[in-house]
Design a protein around this motif. Structure first.
Motif, PDB file in Angstrom:
ATOM      1  N   SER A  10     134.018 -30.188  85.925  1.00  7.00           N
ATOM      2  CA  SER A  10     134.897 -29.263  85.210  1.00  7.00           C
ATOM      3  C   SER A  10     136.180 -28.973  85.968  1.00  7.00           C
ATOM      4  O   SER A  10     137.264 -28.912  85.381  1.00  7.00           O
ATOM      5  CB  SER A  10     134.164 -27.945  84.933  1.00  7.00           C
ATOM      6  N   ASN A  11     136.056 -28.760  87.282  1.00  4.73           N
ATOM      7  CA  ASN A  11     137.210 -28.431  88.110  1.00  4.73           C
ATOM      8  C   ASN A  11     137.113 -29.158  89.446  1.00  4.73           C
ATOM      9  O   ASN A  11     136.028 -29.544  89.886  1.00  4.73           O
ATOM     10  CB  ASN A  11     137.267 -26.921  88.382  1.00  4.73           C
ATOM     11  N   SER A  13     138.486 -28.842  93.626  1.00  3.11           N
ATOM     12  CA  SER A  13     139.039 -27.921  94.616  1.00  3.11           C
ATOM     13  C   SER A  13     138.855 -28.508  96.007  1.00  3.11           C
ATOM     14  O   SER A  13     137.995 -29.367  96.226  1.00  3.11           O
ATOM     15  CB  SER A  13     138.367 -26.544  94.519  1.00  3.11           C
ATOM     16  N   TYR A  33     141.737 -23.851  91.979  1.00  2.50           N
ATOM     17  CA  TYR A  33     140.960 -24.773  91.146  1.00  2.50           C
ATOM     18  C   TYR A  33     141.896 -25.461  90.173  1.00  2.50           C
ATOM     19  O   TYR A  33     142.808 -24.841  89.626  1.00  2.50           O
ATOM     20  CB  TYR A  33     139.872 -24.028  90.357  1.00  2.50           C
ATOM     21  N   ASP A 215     122.048 -25.478  91.785  1.00  2.00           N
ATOM     22  CA  ASP A 215     123.480 -25.665  91.547  1.00  2.00           C
ATOM     23  C   ASP A 215     123.672 -26.190  90.127  1.00  2.00           C
ATOM     24  O   ASP A 215     123.396 -27.362  89.845  1.00  2.00           O
ATOM     25  CB  ASP A 215     124.042 -26.646  92.573  1.00  2.00           C
ATOM     26  N   GLY A 217     126.204 -27.215  87.744  1.00  2.00           N
ATOM     27  CA  GLY A 217     127.604 -27.579  87.599  1.00  2.00           C
ATOM     28  C   GLY A 217     127.950 -27.897  86.158  1.00  2.00           C
ATOM     29  O   GLY A 217     127.165 -27.665  85.234  1.00  2.00           O
ATOM     30  N   THR A 406     124.103 -21.140  92.235  1.00  2.00           N
ATOM     31  CA  THR A 406     125.544 -21.323  92.319  1.00  2.00           C
ATOM     32  C   THR A 406     125.986 -22.301  91.235  1.00  2.00           C
ATOM     33  O   THR A 406     125.165 -22.874  90.524  1.00  2.00           O
ATOM     34  CB  THR A 406     125.949 -21.820  93.722  1.00  2.00           C
ATOM     35  N   GLY A 407     127.291 -22.471  91.099  1.00  9.23           N
ATOM     36  CA  GLY A 407     127.835 -23.343  90.062  1.00  9.23           C
ATOM     37  C   GLY A 407     128.433 -22.546  88.924  1.00  9.23           C
ATOM     38  O   GLY A 407     128.233 -21.336  88.799  1.00  9.23           O
ATOM     39  N   GLY A 408     129.154 -23.249  88.058  1.00  2.00           N
ATOM     40  CA  GLY A 408     129.900 -22.586  86.992  1.00  2.00           C
ATOM     41  C   GLY A 408     129.056 -21.809  86.009  1.00  2.00           C
ATOM     42  O   GLY A 408     129.532 -20.859  85.385  1.00  2.00           O
ATOM     43  N   ASN A 432     129.820 -17.317  95.891  1.00  2.00           N
ATOM     44  CA  ASN A 432     130.995 -17.726  95.133  1.00  2.00           C
ATOM     45  C   ASN A 432     130.570 -18.885  94.240  1.00  2.00           C
ATOM     46  O   ASN A 432     130.471 -20.025  94.685  1.00  2.00           O
ATOM     47  CB  ASN A 432     132.113 -18.157  96.082  1.00  2.00           C
ATOM     48  N   ASP A 433     130.298 -18.594  92.966  1.00  2.00           N
ATOM     49  CA  ASP A 433     129.721 -19.602  92.069  1.00  2.00           C
ATOM     50  C   ASP A 433     130.581 -20.851  91.971  1.00  2.00           C
ATOM     51  O   ASP A 433     130.065 -21.964  91.866  1.00  2.00           O
ATOM     52  CB  ASP A 433     129.509 -19.003  90.678  1.00  2.00           C
ATOM     53  N   PHE A 434     131.895 -20.685  91.966  1.00  2.00           N
ATOM     54  CA  PHE A 434     132.772 -21.838  91.812  1.00  2.00           C
ATOM     55  C   PHE A 434     133.186 -22.443  93.155  1.00  2.00           C
ATOM     56  O   PHE A 434     133.570 -23.607  93.207  1.00  2.00           O
ATOM     57  CB  PHE A 434     134.031 -21.444  91.028  1.00  2.00           C
TER      58      PHE A 434
END
Length: 450
Positions: A10-11, A13, A33, A215, A217, A406-408, A432-434
């Motif tokens: 999705s993104n 970083s 991001y 995770d 994603g 974690t994850g989006g 920090n999920d993202f």
């Protein structure tokens, strides 16, 4: 200079280590991001862009053949490529929404890297696509830092999306490695994304724990059961701490796709009937929103399928809905439908009913979605995600001390509740999920390259 690089579905970083802490680097304006999207006048323009404006040449005969085809095609179409014609991230999406019919647009190229049965020239094109994205992100990072970035640890899922098992994984990782090397990285390492997320969580531990990292994603769900804590931190060899892994092609995008299919595609005729009494063929409503399935997307947007859609329009009891499906085909609007589904999914985490407005059509349509219908729509991908949690636990043969989500999609109350039902009484924590994967990759880069 080394960085952690989360090339996400999705993104994307990146982050570097500053004063002992992972520090994100802005990659799109002030944003840390950048959406995993590319737009161009034509598919062929991506390859020509690399050669003409990035001075990145093919490294073998397949690449040279693709470049010759790309240049010849654009010349035949009268396209004189400009550096500004290739867009990434939000700029790519904005350009696509302004002119979808005449824009080549790709979201989540990572989803296609493990696809089996690709010809060499198709694999080469995916490499060019990834390379162009990496060049853009690398140059943005270098502009921010004021120095060259030569080394990176790139995150990868336990298993890439693809039906080839280990063959899919090897193909996808090879594409990423070649793309990163051509983009200018001199040293490249890989780390599993859930392990990277765990490394970031480990920095907060004051005692050793058995941690289950979940995770979720955009394209995959990955679980790792890990020994973590002060006695493991900073070690080059973590093999004894890696207890179990599971992963599959199911993620946040799949939730969005299923909501789009079940709740929004009825506005385009899904579930309606023909004058004969027969139901409309399901694939005509699944394929346009299956944005992580390259064959499905290819099949839907062919000229031959356009003829089939026009015939369905003639045979439909409710031709107005099929007219919208034809508009979706002609304007290539499948991504817009999935985007509205994602907005609905987020909205329904806070309210019982959400109105999704399909305002990208020539005549906007409002669709009301309630939470129960949304939950029913995502039951299948949710079940697959939870099976991965159970698989990792079965491999490890013991329960964790803590679950790190974690994850989006980690904040989804539906998914969190499902994990808690599998592991009642086990603390479930988040970070920090993202950004946890990116931060962990930067930490591992320090271990690899310091």
């Amino acid at each position: 200079m080394y960085i952690g690089f989360d090339y996400g579905t999705s993104n994307c970083s990146i982050a570097h280590m500053l004063d002992g802490q992972p520090t994100p680097i802005a990659v799109e304006g002030d944003n840390i991001y950048i959406p995993s999207t590319v737009s161009a006048p034509t598919r062929e323009s991506v390859t020509e862009h690399l050669f003409r404006f990035c001075n990145i040449k093919p490294i073998d005969q397949v690449g040279e053949s693709l470049l010759r085809r790309a240049i010849a095609f654009n010349q035949d179409e009268g396209i004189e490529l400009d550096r500004r014609d290739i867009n990434f991230g939000q700029a790519a999406l904005d350009h696509y929404l302004q002119d979808p019919q005449f824009t080549y647009y790709v979201k989540s190229p990572k989803s296609f890297l493990g696809s089996m049965g690709l010809r060499d020239i198709q694999v080469q094109f995916f490499e060019d696509l990834v390379c162009a994205m990496m060049v853009n992100i690398k140059s943005q990072g270098e502009n921010q830092l004021g120095q060259s970035i030569d080394e990176t640890v790139i995150g990868r899922p336990i298993h890439f999306q693809g039906r080839g098992g280990n063959d899919s994984d090897q193909q996808a990782e090879a594409i990423l490695l070649r793309a990163a090397t051509r983009a200018g990285f001199k040293n490249v390492e890989f780390q599993f994304e859930p392990v990277a997320a765990g490394l970031e969580y480990e920095a907060s531990l004051t005692e050793d724990k058995l941690v289950l990292v979940v995770d979720i994603g955009g394209g995959t769900t990955d679980c790792s059961l890990l020994q973590m804590g002060p006695n493991w931190a900073g070690k080059n060899d973590r093999s004894d701490s890696l207890i179990a892994h599971s992963g599959e092609r199911v993620g946040g995008n799949d939730l969005d796709i299923h909501v789009a299919f079940r709740q929004l595609m009825p506005a385009f005729g899904f579930g309606s009937k023909m004058v004969s009494g027969l139901e409309m063929p399901i694939t005509q409503f699944w394929n346009p929103v299956a944005i992580n399935d390259l064959p499905a997307q290819t099949d839907f947007y062919t000229k031959e399928n356009f003829k089939a859609l026009k015939q369905l329009h003639k045979d439909a009891k409710d031709p107005a809905k099929l007219a919208r499906l034809i508009e979706l085909h002609q304007e290539i609007l499948g991504h817009g439908v999935v985007r509205r589904a994602e907005e609905a999914k987020i909205g329904l985490s806070k309210q019982d009913v959400f109105t999704s407005t399909l305002d990208f059509l020539s005549h906007a349509v409002d669709v009301d979605i309630n939470r129960n219908d949304m939950m029913e729509a995502i039951e299948s991908p949710k079940t697959k995600m939870m099976r991965l949690v159970q698989d990792a636990l079965a491999q490890g043969g013991r329960k964790p001390d803590v679950v790190y989500m974690t994850g989006g999609s980690a904040k989804s109350p539906i998914l969190r509740q499902a994990v808690e039902e599998i592991l009642p009484g086990i603390p479930l924590v988040s970070g920090n999920d993202f950004g946890s994967v990116t931060a962990g990759l930067a930490r591992w880069a320090e271990v690899c390259f310091r």
